[in-house]
Design an enzyme around this catalytic site. Sequence first.
Site, PDB file in Angstrom:
ATOM      1  N   CYS A 242       1.739  11.698   6.456  1.00  0.00           N
ATOM      2  CA  CYS A 242       2.346  11.138   5.242  1.00  0.00           C
ATOM      3  C   CYS A 242       3.876  11.206   5.328  1.00  0.00           C
ATOM      4  O   CYS A 242       4.449  12.289   5.517  1.00  0.00           O
ATOM      5  CB  CYS A 242       1.860  11.907   4.021  1.00  0.00           C
TER       6      CYS A 242
ATOM      7  N   HIS B  31      -2.922  12.324   2.978  1.00  0.00           N
ATOM      8  CA  HIS B  31      -3.260  11.832   4.315  1.00  0.00           C
ATOM      9  C   HIS B  31      -2.313  12.428   5.350  1.00  0.00           C
ATOM     10  O   HIS B  31      -1.130  12.637   5.075  1.00  0.00           O
ATOM     11  CB  HIS B  31      -3.231  10.301   4.367  1.00  0.00           C
TER      12      HIS B  31
ATOM     13  N   ASP C 204       0.714   4.739   0.567  1.00  0.00           N
ATOM     14  CA  ASP C 204       0.693   4.310   1.969  1.00  0.00           C
ATOM     15  C   ASP C 204      -0.352   3.207   2.205  1.00  0.00           C
ATOM     16  O   ASP C 204      -1.517   3.347   1.810  1.00  0.00           O
ATOM     17  CB  ASP C 204       0.382   5.531   2.852  1.00  0.00           C
TER      18      ASP C 204
ATOM     19  N   ARG D 215      -1.958   2.377   4.659  1.00  0.00           N
ATOM     20  CA  ARG D 215      -3.057   2.704   5.569  1.00  0.00           C
ATOM     21  C   ARG D 215      -4.191   3.457   4.874  1.00  0.00           C
ATOM     22  O   ARG D 215      -5.167   3.843   5.516  1.00  0.00           O
ATOM     23  CB  ARG D 215      -2.525   3.533   6.745  1.00  0.00           C
TER      24      ARG D 215
ATOM     25  N   CYS E 148      -1.983   8.403  -2.048  1.00  0.00           N
ATOM     26  CA  CYS E 148      -0.648   7.987  -1.627  1.00  0.00           C
ATOM     27  C   CYS E 148      -0.583   6.451  -1.619  1.00  0.00           C
ATOM     28  O   CYS E 148      -1.579   5.771  -1.376  1.00  0.00           O
ATOM     29  CB  CYS E 148      -0.347   8.523  -0.227  1.00  0.00           C
TER      30      CYS E 148
END
Length: 218
Positions: free
Chosen positions: A102, A99, A45, A47, A43
Amino acid sequence: MTSSIQDLFTHNRAWAAQMERERPGFFTGLIKQQTPKYMWIGCSDSRVPANQITGLEPGEVFVHRNVANVVVHSDLNALSAIQYAVEMLKVEDIMVVGHYGCGGVMAALHGARIGLADNWIRHIQDVRDRHRPVLDALAPEKRADALVELNVIEQVVNVCVSTVMVDAWAKGQKVRVHGWAFGVHDGLLQDLKMTVASTDAIEPLYRAAVASVVAARR
Ligand SMILES: [Zn+2]
């Protein structure tokens, strides 16, 4: 340039100098060729940074990221990256990594509208709809994590049925596709037991992996 952007250059100079100090010749070694054993499909993302999570250095992992780690059958971006990784770099392991928490998966689960990306999220809603009975049988607070895992499992299948993987396995190339989920809350990777090494193995592994998503939450 804002001061925060300037900071990135400052950090970069410091990092490059530190690497060269600790490992003389590190960067000149990278010039020759990248020879990563791994491909990460994750992803976007912020993080979930592939290298930091796995302790891998520049040159060690080939990365493709998009919103909610989706592999669409006709997505030339993802397919080109997979083809380059498998046919040119000869990676040995491809991991699809979702994750927990998400945003893309949450939006799909709840049917939230966020704009153009709704059309992309629709692929995850297809996953949600395919597993609707399973998700409905779970307590509401467990559905998001379950859908994160189901999405990974489905995207592993999408990688495996691509012409790139079908052809690679037909030629006897040793390359495995894995499904993992990352915990933003604890920093840990979970293996979703969806490690595929041949076309024949897809179906039984898929059924077992989906069953264990449900069994783990009953
Ligand atoms: Zn995400």
